[in-house]
Design a protein around this motif. Structure first.
Motif, PDB file in Angstrom:
ATOM      1  N   ARG A   1      -0.399   3.366  -6.506  1.00 50.90           N
ATOM      2  CA  ARG A   1      -1.802   3.767  -6.614  1.00 50.90           C
ATOM      3  C   ARG A   1      -1.937   3.855  -8.216  1.00 50.90           C
ATOM      4  O   ARG A   1      -2.855   3.315  -8.901  1.00 50.90           O
ATOM      5  CB  ARG A   1      -2.270   4.958  -6.186  1.00 50.90           C
ATOM      6  N   GLU A   2      -1.073   4.459  -8.831  1.00 53.78           N
ATOM      7  CA  GLU A   2      -1.132   4.662 -10.614  1.00 53.78           C
ATOM      8  C   GLU A   2      -1.135   3.140 -11.006  1.00 53.78           C
ATOM      9  O   GLU A   2      -2.044   3.020 -12.076  1.00 53.78           O
ATOM     10  CB  GLU A   2      -0.039   5.664 -10.862  1.00 53.78           C
TER      11      GLU A   2
ATOM     12  N   LYS B   1       4.339   4.932  -6.006  1.00 58.62           N
ATOM     13  CA  LYS B   1       3.379   5.128  -7.022  1.00 58.62           C
ATOM     14  C   LYS B   1       2.411   3.721  -7.169  1.00 58.62           C
ATOM     15  O   LYS B   1       2.130   3.523  -8.549  1.00 58.62           O
ATOM     16  CB  LYS B   1       4.086   5.390  -8.531  1.00 58.62           C
TER      17      LYS B   1
ATOM     18  N   ASN C   1       0.914  -1.211   0.156  1.00 59.57           N
ATOM     19  CA  ASN C   1      -0.032   0.015   0.013  1.00 59.57           C
ATOM     20  C   ASN C   1       0.949   1.383  -0.020  1.00 59.57           C
ATOM     21  O   ASN C   1       0.316   2.353  -0.515  1.00 59.57           O
ATOM     22  CB  ASN C   1      -0.848  -0.007   1.440  1.00 59.57           C
TER      23      ASN C   1
ATOM     24  N   ARG D   1      -1.976   0.571  -9.997  1.00 61.90           N
ATOM     25  CA  ARG D   1      -3.216  -0.208  -9.558  1.00 61.90           C
ATOM     26  C   ARG D   1      -4.348   0.155 -10.393  1.00 61.90           C
ATOM     27  O   ARG D   1      -5.015  -0.490 -11.122  1.00 61.90           O
ATOM     28  CB  ARG D   1      -3.685  -0.358  -8.151  1.00 61.90           C
ATOM     29  N   GLN D   2      -4.344   1.349 -10.669  1.00 59.72           N
ATOM     30  CA  GLN D   2      -5.411   1.899 -11.483  1.00 59.72           C
ATOM     31  C   GLN D   2      -5.212   1.382 -13.178  1.00 59.72           C
ATOM     32  O   GLN D   2      -6.199   1.074 -13.667  1.00 59.72           O
ATOM     33  CB  GLN D   2      -5.335   3.435 -11.525  1.00 59.72           C
TER      34      GLN D   2
END
Ligand SMILES: Nc1ncnc2c1ncn2[C@@H]1O[C@H](COP(=O)(O)OP(=O)(O)OP(=O)(O)O)[C@@H](O)[C@H]1O
Ligand SMILES: [Mg+2]
Length: 191
Positions: free
Chosen positions: A174-175, A172, A168, A177-178
Motif C-alpha cells: 500500500r505504501e 507494504k 494486494n 502504491r501511494q
C-alpha cells in the motif's frame, strides 16, 4: 494526451520500474496509458510479453496517432541526449557513484528550454548513512521517493506491476502504491 519521458542515462536506476508501475497506476484511475520501450529487448517489453499487464507496451513510437491518455517513454541506459518530451521523470538511486551521472543529466535538462522535471529517489536504503543523506537532500528539493522494497522483485517474478490484485497482500504494498500514485498525480497535474 500526456507524453512523459522516464530518463536517466545511468543504467539500473528504476526507469523501467517506474514506467510499468506508473502506467499501472493510471489504469487504476480509468486512464489508458501506453509505455514505449526504447530498447526492444528492454525490461518493459519483457513485462508486456509476460501477459499480465493491463496496458500495452510498444517497442517503438507509433507511426500513427494512438488512442491513449498517457504515453510513457521508458528510455534505455546510455541515452545521453535530453529527450524531446517536455515532461521528464528522472529517477536516481542515492548511492554517490550512481547519483553523479543523474546530477549531470539533471543540470543539463534544467537548462533546456521548457522542460518540467519530476525527480524521484528510488531504492534508498536508509541504513546506509550516505544514501540516506543524498535521499534527504533530494527530497528537500522536491524529489518524490520510491523506497527500497521487496514488493518490486516479488511482482517482477511474474511480470506483474505492484497494482496487480495478486500483490494486494504483499508487505507494504500500500505504501509503495501511494508513492507511485503521487508521481502519477504530479505527471497529470502538468499541462
Ligand atoms: N524502490 C526499489 N525497491 C526495490 N528494487 C528496486 C527499486 N527501484 C529499483 N529497483 C530495482 O533495481 C533494478 C533496476 O531497475 P530498473 O530495471 O527499473 O532500472 P532501469 O533504469 O530501467 O535500468 P536500465 O537502464 O538497465 O534500463 C531492478 O531490479 C529493480 O527492481
Ligand atoms: Mg530499463
Amino acid at each position: 494526451m500526456k507524453i512523459t519521458s522516464i530518463w536517466n542515462p545511468k543504467g539500473g536506476q528504476g526507469k523501467s520500474l517506474l514506467s510499468i508501475n506508473i502506467a499501472a497506476a493510471a489504469v487504476e484511475l480509468g486512464l489508458t496509458p501506453v509505455v514505449i520501450c526504447q530498447d526492444p529487448q528492454g525490461t518493459s517489453m519483457l513485462y508486456y510479453e509476460g501477459g499480465n499487464l493491463p496496458f500495452i507496451v510498444l517497442p517503438e513510437p507509433p507511426k500513427k496517432r494512438i488512442n491513449a491518455d498517457l504515453i510513457l517513454f521508458d528510455h534505455q541506459a546510455s541515452e545521453l541526449e535530453i529527450p524531446d518530451a517536455n515532461l521528464l521523470v528522472m529517477p536516481t538511486m542515492p548511492a554517490r557513484d550512481q547519483y553523479a551521472t543523474w546530477a549531470n543529466a539533471y543540470e543539463r535538462a534544467k537548462k533546456a528550454k521548457g522542460k518540467k522535471i519530476i525527480k524521484v529517489v528510488t531504492n534508498c536504503n536508509y541504513s546506509r548513512k550516505e544514501e540516506a543523506e543524498i535521499a534527504q537532500t533530494l527530497k528537500q528539493t522536491g524529489a518524490f521517493e520510491v523506497r527500497a522494497s521487496g514488493v518490486f522483485s516479488k511482482a517482477a517474478n511474474d511480470y506483474y506491476s505492484i497494482f496487480h490484485p495478486k500483490m494486494n497482500r504483499a508487505y507494504k504494498v500500500r505504501e509503495r502504491r501511494q508513492e507511485i500514485n503521487a508521481i502519477l498525480a504530479a505527471i497529470l497535474q502538468e499541462d
